[in-house]
Design a protein around this motif. Structure first.
Motif, PDB file in Angstrom:
ATOM      1  N   GLY A 264      25.119  67.934  12.017  1.00  0.00           N
ATOM      2  CA  GLY A 264      24.018  68.442  11.230  1.00  0.00           C
ATOM      3  C   GLY A 264      24.423  68.869   9.838  1.00  0.00           C
ATOM      4  N   THR A 265      25.729  68.990   9.579  1.00  0.00           N
ATOM      5  CA  THR A 265      26.228  69.387   8.265  1.00  0.00           C
ATOM      6  C   THR A 265      26.851  68.172   7.591  1.00  0.00           C
ATOM      7  OG1 THR A 265      26.718  71.594   9.076  1.00  0.00           O
ATOM      8  CG2 THR A 265      27.780  70.923   7.023  1.00  0.00           C
ATOM      9  N   PRO A 266      26.398  67.801   6.367  1.00  0.00           N
ATOM     10  CA  PRO A 266      26.972  66.626   5.703  1.00  0.00           C
ATOM     11  C   PRO A 266      28.483  66.753   5.514  1.00  0.00           C
ATOM     12  CG  PRO A 266      24.967  67.322   4.594  1.00  0.00           C
ATOM     13  CD  PRO A 266      25.296  68.387   5.599  1.00  0.00           C
ATOM     14  N   GLN A 267      29.195  65.686   5.779  1.00  0.00           N
ATOM     15  CA  GLN A 267      30.634  65.642   5.574  1.00  0.00           C
ATOM     16  C   GLN A 267      30.919  65.639   4.075  1.00  0.00           C
ATOM     17  OE1 GLN A 267      33.196  65.672   7.508  1.00  0.00           O
ATOM     18  NE2 GLN A 267      34.884  64.606   6.535  1.00  0.00           N
ATOM     19  N   PRO A 268      31.795  66.538   3.568  1.00  0.00           N
ATOM     20  CA  PRO A 268      32.127  66.514   2.132  1.00  0.00           C
ATOM     21  C   PRO A 268      32.698  65.163   1.737  1.00  0.00           C
ATOM     22  CG  PRO A 268      32.960  68.506   3.193  1.00  0.00           C
ATOM     23  CD  PRO A 268      32.499  67.605   4.290  1.00  0.00           C
ATOM     24  N   GLY A 269      32.299  64.664   0.573  1.00  0.00           N
ATOM     25  CA  GLY A 269      32.735  63.351   0.140  1.00  0.00           C
ATOM     26  C   GLY A 269      34.120  63.356  -0.471  1.00  0.00           C
ATOM     27  N   SER A 270      34.702  62.169  -0.552  1.00  0.00           N
ATOM     28  CA  SER A 270      36.010  62.017  -1.179  1.00  0.00           C
ATOM     29  C   SER A 270      35.911  62.351  -2.665  1.00  0.00           C
ATOM     30  CB  SER A 270      36.496  60.572  -1.008  1.00  0.00           C
ATOM     31  OG  SER A 270      37.666  60.349  -1.763  1.00  0.00           O
ATOM     32  N   GLN A 271      36.962  62.965  -3.201  1.00  0.00           N
ATOM     33  CA  GLN A 271      37.015  63.285  -4.623  1.00  0.00           C
ATOM     34  C   GLN A 271      37.728  62.205  -5.418  1.00  0.00           C
ATOM     35  OE1 GLN A 271      35.295  66.054  -5.791  1.00  0.00           O
ATOM     36  NE2 GLN A 271      34.607  65.871  -3.663  1.00  0.00           N
ATOM     37  N   ARG A 272      38.153  61.128  -4.761  1.00  0.00           N
ATOM     38  CA  ARG A 272      38.847  60.058  -5.468  1.00  0.00           C
ATOM     39  C   ARG A 272      37.873  59.275  -6.345  1.00  0.00           C
ATOM     40  NH1 ARG A 272      44.040  58.250  -2.614  1.00  0.00           N
ATOM     41  NH2 ARG A 272      44.494  60.052  -1.289  1.00  0.00           N
ATOM     42  N   SER A 273      38.327  58.915  -7.524  1.00  0.00           N
ATOM     43  CA  SER A 273      37.473  58.200  -8.468  1.00  0.00           C
ATOM     44  C   SER A 273      37.503  56.703  -8.213  1.00  0.00           C
ATOM     45  CB  SER A 273      37.930  58.469  -9.900  1.00  0.00           C
ATOM     46  OG  SER A 273      39.208  57.880 -10.119  1.00  0.00           O
ATOM     47  N   LEU A 274      36.527  56.006  -8.761  1.00  0.00           N
ATOM     48  CA  LEU A 274      36.531  54.547  -8.699  1.00  0.00           C
ATOM     49  C   LEU A 274      37.802  54.001  -9.347  1.00  0.00           C
ATOM     50  CD1 LEU A 274      35.096  51.807  -8.178  1.00  0.00           C
ATOM     51  CD2 LEU A 274      33.995  52.102 -10.421  1.00  0.00           C
ATOM     52  N   ALA A 275      38.194  54.575 -10.473  1.00  0.00           N
ATOM     53  CA  ALA A 275      39.374  54.093 -11.198  1.00  0.00           C
ATOM     54  C   ALA A 275      40.639  54.201 -10.369  1.00  0.00           C
ATOM     55  CB  ALA A 275      39.542  54.874 -12.499  1.00  0.00           C
ATOM     56  N   SER A 276      40.702  55.184  -9.467  1.00  0.00           N
ATOM     57  CA  SER A 276      41.920  55.346  -8.669  1.00  0.00           C
ATOM     58  C   SER A 276      42.173  54.144  -7.778  1.00  0.00           C
ATOM     59  CB  SER A 276      41.845  56.622  -7.824  1.00  0.00           C
ATOM     60  OG  SER A 276      40.927  56.476  -6.745  1.00  0.00           O
ATOM     61  N   PHE A 277      41.093  53.469  -7.332  1.00  0.00           N
ATOM     62  CA  PHE A 277      41.250  52.309  -6.445  1.00  0.00           C
ATOM     63  C   PHE A 277      41.681  51.056  -7.214  1.00  0.00           C
ATOM     64  CE2 PHE A 277      38.478  55.194  -4.169  1.00  0.00           C
ATOM     65  CZ  PHE A 277      39.046  55.202  -2.908  1.00  0.00           C
ATOM     66  N   ALA A 278      41.633  51.121  -8.541  1.00  0.00           N
ATOM     67  CA  ALA A 278      42.126  50.011  -9.350  1.00  0.00           C
ATOM     68  C   ALA A 278      43.646  50.042  -9.470  1.00  0.00           C
ATOM     69  CB  ALA A 278      41.494  50.053 -10.735  1.00  0.00           C
ATOM     70  N   LEU A 279      44.264  51.150  -9.103  1.00  0.00           N
ATOM     71  CA  LEU A 279      45.721  51.251  -9.123  1.00  0.00           C
ATOM     72  C   LEU A 279      46.310  50.531  -7.918  1.00  0.00           C
ATOM     73  CD1 LEU A 279      46.064  55.057  -9.968  1.00  0.00           C
ATOM     74  CD2 LEU A 279      46.299  53.130 -11.564  1.00  0.00           C
ATOM     75  N   ALA A 280      47.538  50.051  -8.063  1.00  0.00           N
ATOM     76  CA  ALA A 280      48.240  49.449  -6.923  1.00  0.00           C
ATOM     77  C   ALA A 280      48.398  50.506  -5.825  1.00  0.00           C
ATOM     78  CB  ALA A 280      49.599  48.926  -7.360  1.00  0.00           C
TER      79      ALA A 280
END
Length: 360
Positions: A9-25
């Protein structure tokens, strides 16, 4: 039984990782700590920004929902079957007898919105959802219209309905073996462009759990080299009591025979299965983790709000909490999604825990 708990019933806190972080190796990113970071996916690979009828949630408001939940990648599946505009209906099940017919309307809205409202922390994949699989004659011609109006923008196809029992009361015409054969021109075009297609094809119903399996079998036999994603693993509201061992056995057989096939574990109807039979489904997800995509199947009607989306996204992510590290990286952290689309993004490695470290 494996721990796939009910929704709190309580929303799971979302990831704080940015879109740009996934562009890194991978080795340049901080490892993902499953003990402290969310179990929810960073992708909603099955999302409908437009409802069957009526007004949607405003785009910029929806962006705040994605951000709160840590979603950095989303597939914009326009609802391909638009209810008659004069009906005033929002949801097809509330309006039996009102036609829900294939249309380009929602795709065009999605295409315009993606240009009008760019977001630096969100990657949107546009999908063509107009094709009428029972009458495929004009599909290639209409794709050429998309090429003219939205050059190079639509990178996915679907969700397209092969057989959706829930829509039969709204004049949905299922595909037949003959019409599936007639898909050849547009399926060739999708192959040439490396475009995946998500198909909704009900496996069956409680009276006959595999009544419509022959349709998907024929699709896969006819188009083995197309990137096909089977939505909801064939489950539906009409199929809630199938033997889970038989269901998994069918999925394994098809995955083994057709290397281009992937499964979509969206929609909360699946949660009823893998919550009850976690020991069977979670083991399957681990074994075939390179063939699974996550998603909510949320339909963003203006009558809904953040809490409803958060609940649906959490429920459809619950299985991810129980899968092993390799499967979590492949499914929840996007490695499968990036590979399928050929995107230049990378999932982070999973942090080692004390239990993973070799004894000294």
């Amino acid at each position: 039984m494996l721990p796939v708990q009910k929704h709190s019933g309580t929303p799971q806190p979302g990831s704080q990782r940015s879109l740009a972080s996934f562009a890194l190796a991978t080795d340049e990113q901080a490892c993902y700590d499953r003990a402290t970071e969310p179990y929810t996916a960073i992708i909603d690979g099955h999302f409908h920004p437009q409802p069957f009828g009526g007004a949607p949630i405003e785009t910029q408001e929806m962006f705040t929902y994605f951000n709160k939940l840590g979603i950095r990648f989303v597939n914009y599946f326009g609802i391909g079957q638009v209810l008659e505009l004069k009906s005033g209906c929002t949801y097809y099940l509330d309006c039996p007898g009102i036609a829900a017919q294939p249309s380009i309307k929602n795709d065009f809205i999605n295409g315009m919105d993606s240009v009008e409202y760019p977001h630096p922390n969100l990657h949107i994949t546009l999908s063509m959802t107009f094709p009428d699989l029972a009458h495929p004659e004009d599909i290639v011609k209409t794709i050429q219209l998309y090429d003219k109006e939205f050059p190079g923008m639509f990178k996915w196809a679907g969700e397209l309905n092969v057989m959706k029992q829930a829509l039969l009361a709204n004049k949905h015409e299922p595909a037949t073996l003959t019409s599936i054969d007639g898909w050849a021109p547009f399926m060739q075009l999708l192959r040439e462009r490396n475009i995946p297609v998500t198909l909704h094809s009900d496996l069956g119903n409680n009276d006959n759990p595999t009544e419509f399996l022959f349709l998907m079998q024929h699709v896969l036999e006819t188009y083995p080299d197309n990137k096909i994603v089977w939505a909801h693993m064939g489950l539906s509201k009409e199929l809630t009591s199938m033997d889970p061992n038989k269901h998994v056995a069918i999925m394994k057989d098809l995955l083994d025979r057709y290397p281009a096939l992937m499964l979509d574990i969206s929609w909360d109807v699946l949660f009823n299965a893998y919550h009850q039979w976690g020991d069977i489904f979670i083991a399957f997800f681990n074994e075939y983790s390179t063939r699974i995509l996550p998603g909510s199947d949320f339909v963003a009607a203006s009558t809904k709000d953040f809490n409803q989306y958060a609940k649906e996204f959490d429920i459809t992510s619950r299985a991810l909490k129980a899968i092993d590290d390799e499967a979590f990286r492949n499914i929840a952290l996007g490695e499968n999604y990036f590979r399928l689309l050929g995107l230049n993004y990378h999932a982070p490695a999973i942090c080692e825990t004390a239990a993973d470290e070799p004894a000294k």
